[in-house]
Design a protein around this motif. Structure first.
Motif, mmCIF file in Angstrom:
data_model
loop_
_atom_site.group_PDB
_atom_site.id
_atom_site.type_symbol
_atom_site.label_atom_id
_atom_site.label_comp_id
_atom_site.label_asym_id
_atom_site.label_seq_id
_atom_site.Cartn_x
_atom_site.Cartn_y
_atom_site.Cartn_z
ATOM 1 N N LEU A 161 0.868 -1.170 0.000
ATOM 2 C CA LEU A 161 0.000 0.000 0.000
ATOM 3 C C LEU A 161 0.904 1.218 0.000
ATOM 4 C CD1 LEU A 161 -2.960 1.073 0.379
ATOM 5 C CD2 LEU A 161 -2.487 1.051 2.836
ATOM 6 N N TYR A 162 0.768 2.075 -1.029
ATOM 7 C CA TYR A 162 1.731 3.166 -1.145
ATOM 8 C C TYR A 162 1.154 4.369 -1.878
ATOM 9 C CZ TYR A 162 2.424 0.804 -5.659
ATOM 10 O OH TYR A 162 2.235 0.187 -6.873
ATOM 11 N N THR A 163 1.759 5.519 -1.550
ATOM 12 C CA THR A 163 1.425 6.747 -2.260
ATOM 13 C C THR A 163 2.314 6.831 -3.494
ATOM 14 O OG1 THR A 163 3.005 7.947 -0.869
ATOM 15 C CG2 THR A 163 0.671 8.064 -0.234
ATOM 16 N N ARG A 164 1.805 7.579 -4.469
ATOM 17 C CA ARG A 164 2.590 7.830 -5.670
ATOM 18 C C ARG A 164 2.772 9.333 -5.820
ATOM 19 N NH1 ARG A 164 -1.217 4.722 -9.329
ATOM 20 N NH2 ARG A 164 -0.855 6.526 -10.599
ATOM 21 N N PRO A 165 3.982 9.731 -6.184
ATOM 22 C CA PRO A 165 5.099 8.904 -6.627
ATOM 23 C C PRO A 165 5.626 8.024 -5.492
ATOM 24 C CG PRO A 165 5.747 11.221 -6.560
ATOM 25 C CD PRO A 165 4.307 11.165 -6.236
ATOM 26 N N ILE A 166 6.218 6.911 -5.896
ATOM 27 C CA ILE A 166 6.734 5.931 -4.949
ATOM 28 C C ILE A 166 7.855 6.583 -4.136
ATOM 29 C CG2 ILE A 166 7.914 3.710 -4.737
ATOM 30 C CD1 ILE A 166 6.455 2.952 -7.417
ATOM 31 N N CYS A 167 7.764 6.499 -2.813
ATOM 32 C CA CYS A 167 8.726 7.198 -1.952
ATOM 33 C C CYS A 167 9.899 6.326 -1.513
ATOM 34 C CB CYS A 167 8.008 7.780 -0.731
ATOM 35 S SG CYS A 167 7.210 6.565 0.330
#
Length: 184
Positions: A139-145
């Motif tokens: 589960l991640y925000t974009r842009p990929i951190c």
């Protein structure tokens, strides 16, 4: 360190059994990163209550499927009550599942991030990848951190997003190392 504005913590486990709450306040901090640790939202809330001036928060870690650490509603409540100045929230969570995990649960998880708070206020494009063969949720925000991104090529790979599901070049700008997990 009254002049400290940015802090990066590596390999911090927020689920440690130490019951002593954080007693210091770090009101001057504006940027905080938790890089690679175990995430538990209750302990995270205790830590973040000491940093009310944060404008940037990044969390990279793993956690337990059976707590609310990956619930968008819980994070929204935490941000609205303790991080009133937060402008940018980036995260990358890896969650191990059990063998008969239902893909329908991914849609329910993503529903908690498909709200005006995440889309309009925080401007977060969030993706949830379920890799059945590895029994893993990302589960991640974009842009990929993350600087190291593992991409799973899996016929049972399910990807759900609260926005555009296509990952473009801008979404990978921070990635310095790409690992491909190939199946048979």
């Amino acid at each position: 360190c009254l002049c400290l504005r940015t802090l990066v913590l590596k390999q911090v486990n927020t689920d440690d059994s130490d019951e002593n709450p954080v007693s210091s306040s770090f009101g001057q901090l504006t940027s905080l990163t938790f890089d690679e640790g175990h995430i538990e939202i209750g302990r995270m809330a205790q830590c973040l209550s000491c940093t009310p001036a944060l404008t940037y928060l990044k969390i990279i870690g793993d956690g337990n499927l059976f707590n609310s650490s990956f619930d968008g509603y819980q994070w929204e409540r935490l941000i609205r009550t303790r991080l009133l100045q937060l402008e940018t929230f980036e995260f990358f969570f890896v969650i191990l599942t059990y063998s008969n995990y239902r893909s329908r649960n991914i849609e329910l998880l993503m529903k908690s991030f498909d709200t005006p708070f995440w889309l309009e206020k925080m401007h977060c494009s969030i993706t949830c990848d379920y890799i059945a063969n590895s029994r893993k949720i990302m589960l991640y925000t974009r842009p990929i951190c993350k600087t190291h991104f593992v991409y799973h090529i899996d016929p049972k790979h399910l990807s759900v997003s609260n926005g555009d599901v296509n990952i473009d070049q801008n979404d990978r700008d921070c990635v310095q190392q790409l690992e491909l997990q190939l199946t048979k």
